[in-house]
Design a protein around this motif. Structure first.
Motif, short mmCIF file in Angstrom:
data_model
loop_
_atom_site.label_atom_id
_atom_site.label_comp_id
_atom_site.label_asym_id
_atom_site.label_seq_id
_atom_site.Cartn_x
_atom_site.Cartn_y
_atom_site.Cartn_z
N LEU A 664 0.82 -1.20 0.00
CA LEU A 664 0.00 0.00 0.00
C LEU A 664 0.86 1.26 0.00
O LEU A 664 0.61 2.21 -0.74
CB LEU A 664 -0.93 -0.01 1.23
N SER A 665 1.92 1.26 0.82
CA SER A 665 2.81 2.43 0.87
C SER A 665 3.47 2.67 -0.48
O SER A 665 3.59 3.81 -0.93
CB SER A 665 3.87 2.23 1.95
N ALA A 666 3.90 1.56 -1.14
CA ALA A 666 4.54 1.70 -2.44
C ALA A 666 3.55 2.23 -3.48
O ALA A 666 3.91 3.07 -4.33
CB ALA A 666 5.11 0.35 -2.89
N LEU A 672 1.98 9.53 -5.83
CA LEU A 672 2.56 10.85 -5.57
C LEU A 672 3.76 11.13 -6.47
O LEU A 672 4.14 12.28 -6.67
CB LEU A 672 2.96 10.96 -4.10
N GLY A 673 4.40 10.04 -6.97
CA GLY A 673 5.56 10.21 -7.85
C GLY A 673 5.18 10.44 -9.30
O GLY A 673 6.06 10.57 -10.14
N LEU A 679 -4.74 4.40 -8.65
CA LEU A 679 -4.38 3.42 -7.63
C LEU A 679 -5.54 2.43 -7.48
O LEU A 679 -6.70 2.83 -7.33
CB LEU A 679 -4.07 4.10 -6.31
N GLU A 680 -5.22 1.14 -7.48
CA GLU A 680 -6.23 0.11 -7.26
C GLU A 680 -5.54 -1.06 -6.58
O GLU A 680 -4.66 -1.70 -7.16
CB GLU A 680 -6.86 -0.33 -8.58
N LEU A 681 -5.93 -1.32 -5.30
CA LEU A 681 -5.19 -2.30 -4.51
C LEU A 681 -6.12 -2.97 -3.51
O LEU A 681 -6.90 -2.31 -2.82
CB LEU A 681 -4.03 -1.62 -3.76
N GLU A 682 -6.03 -4.31 -3.42
CA GLU A 682 -6.74 -5.07 -2.38
C GLU A 682 -5.82 -5.21 -1.18
O GLU A 682 -4.65 -5.57 -1.32
CB GLU A 682 -7.11 -6.46 -2.92
#
Length: 873
Positions: A664-666, A672-673, A679-682
């Motif tokens: 999640l942090s990455a 932001l980079g 963003l799409e993440l389980e």
């Protein structure tokens, strides 16, 4: 060996010899090329030396294969000299197809039916071993890498010389190295010390191995040569700078190059030249590392050599190849040696017989002759000893106190002064050369790396003084045949080469004839062709007229450095051009982005309203303020009241499952980079009850007017039920839900892996056991009980590495790992699973799987064994 005759090429208009070498500088390759160049120019030919390995090699560890696979410069040469490892062995046979006579240096004669020039490896090593035997050593070791022909011959000569004296070398005396460099020698010294110093003396296959070996022994506290005498092979300048100075064998690499050219020219002129080995003599050079007290021309324990003969031998061994002045071009090298000997002896004899003193002109000529002979660093010490010994021999022939005795002593002193001048002038000249090289290199580095001014393709960065003509060709196209180069830069004082700019030519015709015709026979220059490479970049070829540096220990000559640095500069030029293009594209895109900013904001508002209607947990992260707005629905999804969740990012991130936190942090950092995709993440998030629930996070980045990330806006959706169903389906695909055993598919996969292992290790084998539960008509509960009992017993009997599977409703398979290590495994399993015959279990055993091609065949064999067991029951 066969004898071949080549047609005459006296009328050849090219008069050019091609030399293929891994690198074109250093004491070995450079000296070979320099010797070949001198011999070729004496015969009116020019030399084009092609480096076949990349420029800027990583710590001089050559790659497995040469870089150049095209016949560079071979379309315009009369003949070819191939130096060891310059061409892949599987390509050497194709060299003959190029239609040019070939001579090889230090290659295996089986590689190609051609003359092969090698140094007298056996004679040099034999002299070194005999010298150590004269010192009283009987335990003599060897350090080197016998994968190369020269090193292999040196090792065999070492063993045979010891055998001739009744000595059988022990295995602990030999220390194989990975290459011919210093670190490999140091590594061998570490192993040598670990074996308890099994020898008192060592022969090193190369000086560089010997240098690393000696330094490591000194670091370990050994006193040299008392604790270990060492003799190397190569006669490098760096060996003369050691303490103790390194005794060595001089293979006279320049003479190898000269001999190769002589053989090639003989074929070109139609003379018969035998294929196979042609050797050039080697010479043992005695210094202190072998145990001798000082540099000497005599071998301890042997008859002393008359001083006059010693001078003659010094004329042969104490000097390098003569310089290329007009005097040495007019006369042969043998005449030059004879003139030098007479220039020393004649004044001494004249003083002895007539009391005559040498004239200033004669002394100046002696100094010049000594300088022209390029004395080695230790030559002056040898000359002082020889002249003083000659003086002592002659003074015994004249009356003591006579004028002739005084004249002889004064003549000896004057001659030594002249010899000192001749020996020190090359040192001063080399010091000046190195100083100029460093200054030139600084200017080259600054011009190429500052990234300003003309393109590096223009070659304006080349030093202003002391350079020859140069030409840069860059690859065009990717055809598998004879690749083409486009000439993009030239440099010459006359400007005659400028017409070549833009010319495209096959690589076999590079460098162009206009460049190679620039030198005249008898000049001190040759044409060097180097790959313009750095890292993964291969730009093309740089051809430049110049002189090779034969005194460097390594191949880090200036031309190699220039080619590697040029590749870096071209990489930088391409990168800067790409950045400029990107900047223009970004400026154009910025206008479009600003025009869309209002539309994006309106879309964000609509998205937020739609999320509320869909009952998604929305959130809004203010990047600059470092705060997050969590909607009431977001908090409710996790089971919290409105006041229980603040506005810190940690309210969310600290509740993320530890295994998902990094992903999640990455993903947030990527947004932001400047990531272009949303963003799409389980991931799993801890609820107020302490349980973790699966959440789908979707978000987009909002940019400010400057194009920088200002906000992250997204939603959190609970997907726990769907995720659990997905995981359950995934588990059931590999595990039987009733028994927990693996499925047939996974069992076949493991059986296939075991078959592959049996092919790698013949001592490894597995057994396959099939168990089938007999049907109990009308009693499904009883069958289920038996199946559960079978599974329970199988689990108890399995060991690490075994695998059990449910293959069908009533059939189970077991893969027993490594049955050869424990042949009783099958019986133990059957005893455990079938201890009660009334259970009605049929068993088929396949004791070995080695004969089967694949897993299906092996399982079919086990089925057949099971059917046979049922038939006989």
């Amino acid at each position: 060996m066969s004898t071949t005759r080549r047609g005459s090429a006296a009328s050849s208009a090219r008069r050019t010899i091609g030399v293929l070498a891994p690198v074109v500088g250093g004491f070995y390759f450079g000296a070979l090329i320099a010797g070949a160049s001198r011999a070729a120019r004496d015969a009116g030919h020019r030399v084009v030396a092609v480096q076949t390995y990349p420029a800027g090699l990583d710590r001089e560890r050559y790659p497995d294969e040469p870089l150049l696979e095209v016949p560079v410069a071979l379309g315009a040469v009369d003949g070819i000299i191939v130096i060891v490892k310059a061409v892949r062995h599987d390509r050497l046979a194709s060299v003959q197809a190029w239609g040019r006579p070939v001579v090889m240096v230090s290659e295996d004669e089986t590689s190609l039916p051609a003359p092969v020039v090698v140094p007298d490896n056996a004679g040099g090593v034999r002299a070194a071993v005999l010298h150590l035997l004269d010192h009283g050593h009987t335990r003599i070791g060897f350090v080197g890498n016998p994968s190369q022909r020269d090193i292999r011959e040196r090792y065999e000569a070492y063993r045979s010389t010891l055998a001739d004296h009744g000595i059988v070398p022990a295995a602990a005396w030999f220390h194989e190295t990975v290459d011919n460099h210093e670190q490999a020698g140091a590594d061998a010294a570490t192993r040598f010390l670990g074996k308890g110093i099994p020898t008192t003396a060592t022969i090193a296959a190369t000086d560089r191995n010997a240098i690393g070996f000696l330094r490591a022994l000194r670091t370990a506290g050994l006193v040299l040569p008392r604790d270990q005498a060492v003799i190397g092979f190569d006669h490098t300048d760096s060996g003369a700078r050691l303490l103790p100075r390194l005794s060595t064998v001089d293979p006279h690499n320049d003479r190898l190059g000269r001999l190769a050219v002589e053989l090639l020219l003989a074929r070109l002129r139609g003379r018969e030249v035998t294929d196979g080995v042609h050797r050039a003599p080697s010479t043992l050079v005695i210094r202190e590392s072998c145990g001798c007290g000082a540099i000497s021309g005599d071998t301890p324990g042997r008859s002393p050599t008359p001083a006059g003969s010693r001078l003659q031998r010094l004329a042969d061994t104490g000097f390098g190849a003569p310089s290329l002045g007009t005097d040495t071009h007019r006369r042969t090298e043998g005449d030059a040696r004879g003139r030098w000997v007479h220039a020393v002896l004649d004044p001494m004899i004249a003083a002895t017989e007539h009391g005559a003193l040498p004239s200033g002109a004669a002394l100046s000529r002696l100094a010049d002759l000594t300088y022209d002979r390029r004395p080695h660093p230790e030559t002056l010490e040898q000359l002082i000893a020889a002249v003083r010994e000659l003086e002592r021999e002659l003074i015994d022939t004249v009356p003591a106190g006579s004028d002739r005795a005084a004249a002889l002593q004064r003549t000896g002193t004057e001659i030594l002064l002249a010899l000192t001048k001749g020996c020190t002038r090359p040192m001063l000249a080399r010091s000046g050369y190195l100083e100029r090289t460093i200054a030139d290199q600084y200017e080259v580095d600054m011009d190429l790396l500052r990234g300003k001014g003309p393109s590096p393709r223009a070659l304006t960065w080349l030093p202003r003084d002391g350079r020859g003509a140069a030409c840069l060709g860059l690859w065009v196209g990717h055809s598998p045949g004879d690749r083409q180069v486009e000439i993009v830069g030239v440099d010459d004082s006359s400007g005659a080469l400028s017409r070549l700019i833009g010319l495209r030519t096959p690589a076999s015709q590079f460098p162009p004839a206009a460049l190679t015709r620039g030198g005249t026979p008898g000049s001190s220059q040759l044409t060097l062709v180097l790959p313009v490479t750095s890292g993964g970049s291969d730009w093309g070829l740089l051809a430049i007229d110049g002189n090779v540096d034969t005194r460097m220990t390594s191949g880090r000559d200036k031309y190699n450095h220039w080619a590697a640095l040029l590749a870096v500069a071209l990489d930088q030029e391409r990168l800067m051009a790409s950045l400029r293009d990107q900047r223009r594209a970004l400026e154009e895109a910025a206008g479009r982005e600003r025009a869309l900013a209002d539309t994006i904001r309106a879309s964000e508002e609509r998205y937020a309203l739609a999320s509320m209607a869909a009952q998604d947990g929305t959130w809004d992260w203010d990047v600059s303020a470092g705060t997050v707005y969590y909607s009431p629905r977001w908090k409710q999804t996790l089971g919290y009241e409105e006041h229980e969740i603040g506005s810190s990012p940690s309210e969310w991130l600290d509740r993320v499952h530890p295994d998902d936190r990094l992903d999640l942090s990455a993903s947030i950092a990527a947004q932001l980079g400047g990531a272009r995709t949303p963003l799409e993440l389980e991931h799993r998030v801890r609820t107020s009850s302490g349980d973790y629930r699966w959440m789908m996070c979707r978000a987009v980045t909002v940019l400010d007017d400057a194009g920088c990330p200002a906000r992250l806006v997204g939603a959190l959706v609970d997907m726990t039920e769907r995720k659990e169903q997905e995981l359950a389906l995934r588990r059931n695909a590999l595990r039987d839900p009733e028994t927990g055993l693996v499925t047939r598919m996974l069992f076949l996969d493991r059986l296939g892996a075991a078959l592959k292992r049996t092919r790698r290790a013949r001592e490894y084998d597995c057994a396959v056991v099939l168990l089938r539960v007999a049907e109990a008509p009308g009693d499904e509960a009883a069958e289920a009980d038996v199946r559960r009992e079978v599974v329970r017993r199988l689990r108890l009997a399995l060991r690490e590495g075994d695998s059990a599977a449910r293959l069908r409703q009533d059939e189970f398979g077991v893969l027993l790992d490594d049955v050869r290590a424990d042949p009783a495994r099958v019986e133990e399993l059957l005893a455990s699973a079938m201890s009660e015959p009334e259970m009605g279990i049929a068993v088929g055993v396949l004791p070995s799987i080695q004969r089967f091609k694949n897993a299906d065949d092996a399982l079919r064999g086990a089925d057949i064994a099971l059917l046979r067991a049922q038939t006989h029951s």
